[in-house]
Design a protein around this motif. Sequence first.
Motif, PDB file in Angstrom:
ATOM      1  N   VAL A   1      58.181 -45.501-100.069  1.00  0.00           N
ATOM      2  CA  VAL A   1      58.110 -44.097 -99.659  1.00  0.00           C
ATOM      3  C   VAL A   1      59.381 -43.677 -98.927  1.00  0.00           C
ATOM      4  O   VAL A   1      59.987 -42.646 -99.225  1.00  0.00           O
ATOM      5  CB  VAL A   1      56.872 -43.860 -98.760  1.00  0.00           C
ATOM      6  CG1 VAL A   1      56.843 -42.417 -98.266  1.00  0.00           C
ATOM      7  CG2 VAL A   1      55.593 -44.190 -99.512  1.00  0.00           C
TER       8      VAL A   1
ATOM      9  N   HIS B   1      45.113 -40.722 -96.589  1.00  0.00           N
ATOM     10  CA  HIS B   1      46.081 -41.444 -97.416  1.00  0.00           C
ATOM     11  C   HIS B   1      46.264 -40.730 -98.757  1.00  0.00           C
ATOM     12  O   HIS B   1      45.304 -40.275 -99.368  1.00  0.00           O
ATOM     13  CB  HIS B   1      45.592 -42.882 -97.637  1.00  0.00           C
ATOM     14  CG  HIS B   1      46.483 -43.688 -98.527  1.00  0.00           C
ATOM     15  ND1 HIS B   1      47.747 -44.070 -98.161  1.00  0.00           N
ATOM     16  CD2 HIS B   1      46.279 -44.160 -99.784  1.00  0.00           C
ATOM     17  CE1 HIS B   1      48.290 -44.772 -99.145  1.00  0.00           C
ATOM     18  NE2 HIS B   1      47.426 -44.836-100.140  1.00  0.00           N
TER      19      HIS B   1
ATOM     20  N   GLU C   1      52.825 -38.768 -98.234  1.00  0.00           N
ATOM     21  CA  GLU C   1      53.512 -39.550 -97.204  1.00  0.00           C
ATOM     22  C   GLU C   1      55.020 -39.279 -97.183  1.00  0.00           C
ATOM     23  O   GLU C   1      55.674 -39.451 -96.154  1.00  0.00           O
ATOM     24  CB  GLU C   1      53.250 -41.045 -97.413  1.00  0.00           C
ATOM     25  CG  GLU C   1      51.881 -41.518 -96.985  1.00  0.00           C
ATOM     26  CD  GLU C   1      50.774 -41.247 -98.012  1.00  0.00           C
ATOM     27  OE1 GLU C   1      49.617 -41.572 -97.719  1.00  0.00           O
ATOM     28  OE2 GLU C   1      51.096 -40.707 -99.090  1.00  0.00           O
TER      29      GLU C   1
ATOM     30  N   ASP D   1      55.552 -36.823 -94.682  1.00  0.00           N
ATOM     31  CA  ASP D   1      55.502 -37.411 -93.337  1.00  0.00           C
ATOM     32  C   ASP D   1      56.880 -37.942 -92.943  1.00  0.00           C
ATOM     33  O   ASP D   1      57.319 -37.782 -91.795  1.00  0.00           O
ATOM     34  CB  ASP D   1      54.482 -38.551 -93.280  1.00  0.00           C
ATOM     35  CG  ASP D   1      53.062 -38.105 -93.601  1.00  0.00           C
ATOM     36  OD1 ASP D   1      52.802 -36.891 -93.561  1.00  0.00           O
ATOM     37  OD2 ASP D   1      52.223 -38.983 -93.879  1.00  0.00           O
TER      38      ASP D   1
ATOM     39  N   THR E   1      46.372 -42.823 -90.732  1.00  0.00           N
ATOM     40  CA  THR E   1      46.521 -44.152 -90.126  1.00  0.00           C
ATOM     41  C   THR E   1      46.502 -44.026 -88.609  1.00  0.00           C
ATOM     42  O   THR E   1      47.153 -43.140 -88.050  1.00  0.00           O
ATOM     43  CB  THR E   1      47.842 -44.800 -90.569  1.00  0.00           C
ATOM     44  OG1 THR E   1      47.897 -44.831 -91.992  1.00  0.00           O
ATOM     45  CG2 THR E   1      47.972 -46.212 -90.028  1.00  0.00           C
TER      46      THR E   1
ATOM     47  N   CYS F   1      59.533 -47.173 -91.423  1.00  0.00           N
ATOM     48  CA  CYS F   1      58.249 -46.847 -92.066  1.00  0.00           C
ATOM     49  C   CYS F   1      57.417 -48.108 -92.296  1.00  0.00           C
ATOM     50  O   CYS F   1      57.937 -49.136 -92.744  1.00  0.00           O
ATOM     51  CB  CYS F   1      58.501 -46.150 -93.400  1.00  0.00           C
ATOM     52  SG  CYS F   1      59.405 -44.589 -93.259  1.00  0.00           S
TER      53      CYS F   1
ATOM     54  N   PHE G   1      51.689 -43.201 -90.770  1.00  0.00           N
ATOM     55  CA  PHE G   1      51.480 -42.273 -91.880  1.00  0.00           C
ATOM     56  C   PHE G   1      50.132 -41.555 -91.735  1.00  0.00           C
ATOM     57  O   PHE G   1      49.236 -42.015 -91.006  1.00  0.00           O
ATOM     58  CB  PHE G   1      51.488 -43.026 -93.220  1.00  0.00           C
ATOM     59  CG  PHE G   1      52.854 -43.402 -93.716  1.00  0.00           C
ATOM     60  CD1 PHE G   1      53.810 -42.437 -93.989  1.00  0.00           C
ATOM     61  CD2 PHE G   1      53.187 -44.734 -93.923  1.00  0.00           C
ATOM     62  CE1 PHE G   1      55.068 -42.777 -94.470  1.00  0.00           C
ATOM     63  CE2 PHE G   1      54.438 -45.096 -94.404  1.00  0.00           C
ATOM     64  CZ  PHE G   1      55.385 -44.116 -94.671  1.00  0.00           C
ATOM     65  N   ARG G   2      50.001 -40.469 -92.426  1.00  0.00           N
ATOM     66  CA  ARG G   2      48.756 -39.689 -92.419  1.00  0.00           C
ATOM     67  C   ARG G   2      47.534 -40.580 -92.647  1.00  0.00           C
ATOM     68  O   ARG G   2      47.542 -41.496 -93.478  1.00  0.00           O
ATOM     69  CB  ARG G   2      48.813 -38.605 -93.498  1.00  0.00           C
ATOM     70  CG  ARG G   2      49.016 -39.149 -94.904  1.00  0.00           C
ATOM     71  CD  ARG G   2      49.173 -38.033 -95.919  1.00  0.00           C
ATOM     72  NE  ARG G   2      50.356 -37.208 -95.604  1.00  0.00           N
ATOM     73  CZ  ARG G   2      50.536 -35.992 -96.097  1.00  0.00           C
ATOM     74  NH1 ARG G   2      49.642 -35.467 -96.925  1.00  0.00           N
ATOM     75  NH2 ARG G   2      51.620 -35.299 -95.786  1.00  0.00           N
TER      76      ARG G   2
ATOM     77  N   LEU H   1      51.166 -36.548 -86.345  1.00  0.00           N
ATOM     78  CA  LEU H   1      51.449 -37.939 -86.668  1.00  0.00           C
ATOM     79  C   LEU H   1      51.729 -38.710 -85.381  1.00  0.00           C
ATOM     80  O   LEU H   1      52.593 -38.317 -84.591  1.00  0.00           O
ATOM     81  CB  LEU H   1      52.665 -38.044 -87.591  1.00  0.00           C
ATOM     82  CG  LEU H   1      52.550 -37.372 -88.970  1.00  0.00           C
ATOM     83  CD1 LEU H   1      53.899 -37.401 -89.686  1.00  0.00           C
ATOM     84  CD2 LEU H   1      51.482 -38.054 -89.813  1.00  0.00           C
TER      85      LEU H   1
END
Length: 219
Positions: A120, A83, A89, A92, A76, A39, A73-74, A19
Amino acid sequence: MTATHDSRNFFLEGPAGRLEAILWTPSDGVRPPLAAVVCHPHPLFGGTMHNKVVYQAAKSLDALGIPVLRFNFRGTGLSAGEHDRGNGEQGDVHAALDFLRNEFPAVPLLLAGFSFGSLVGLRVGCEDPRVSHLIGLGIPVNSSDFSFLNQCNKPKLFVHGSNDKFGAAEKVKTLVASWPGDNQLVVMEGADHFFVGKLDQLDRAISAWLTDEVFRLRH
């Protein structure tokens, strides 16, 4: 912003791969009162850790001597994975909190999130005993379920625009009043979801609340 801080761009290990992250650490070497994760908003609509609201929140925290970790986030930016509609997430966020705890042992953690990031992040932050404080910016209550906050006693700040099309202000007021714990809601008149033209007010809201919370932590 603090007079000097160290900025580190790196990759932290998440459950779906690396990440992309940025850590700001105050240069004074003083033990911080809190360490924070911020976030970002929905990645499928352009949200990244460089979003203006996320960046402003990070600056506000940094100015109070609080280390701040932002990450993508994953799926991104340069982050691995795809996603996962807010499910994966959460892992994450756990990875980000794990990293901060290792960097700042025994320091209470703060979890802040904007829009999708609040949905999230706050869910994870409510459940994680290492997190002592929560900040929700532009919580999208019109289309998302925030009922997990019904069992969350941690101190919380919510900052919301009166013209936020993703979260009706009156609904936000009703929900925040119903949630347990010490909750503060700041509704900015005329502000939209992205606090356009109101980032200075966002800074003041975060700074005022956190100044009081940090005083309580130290006394």
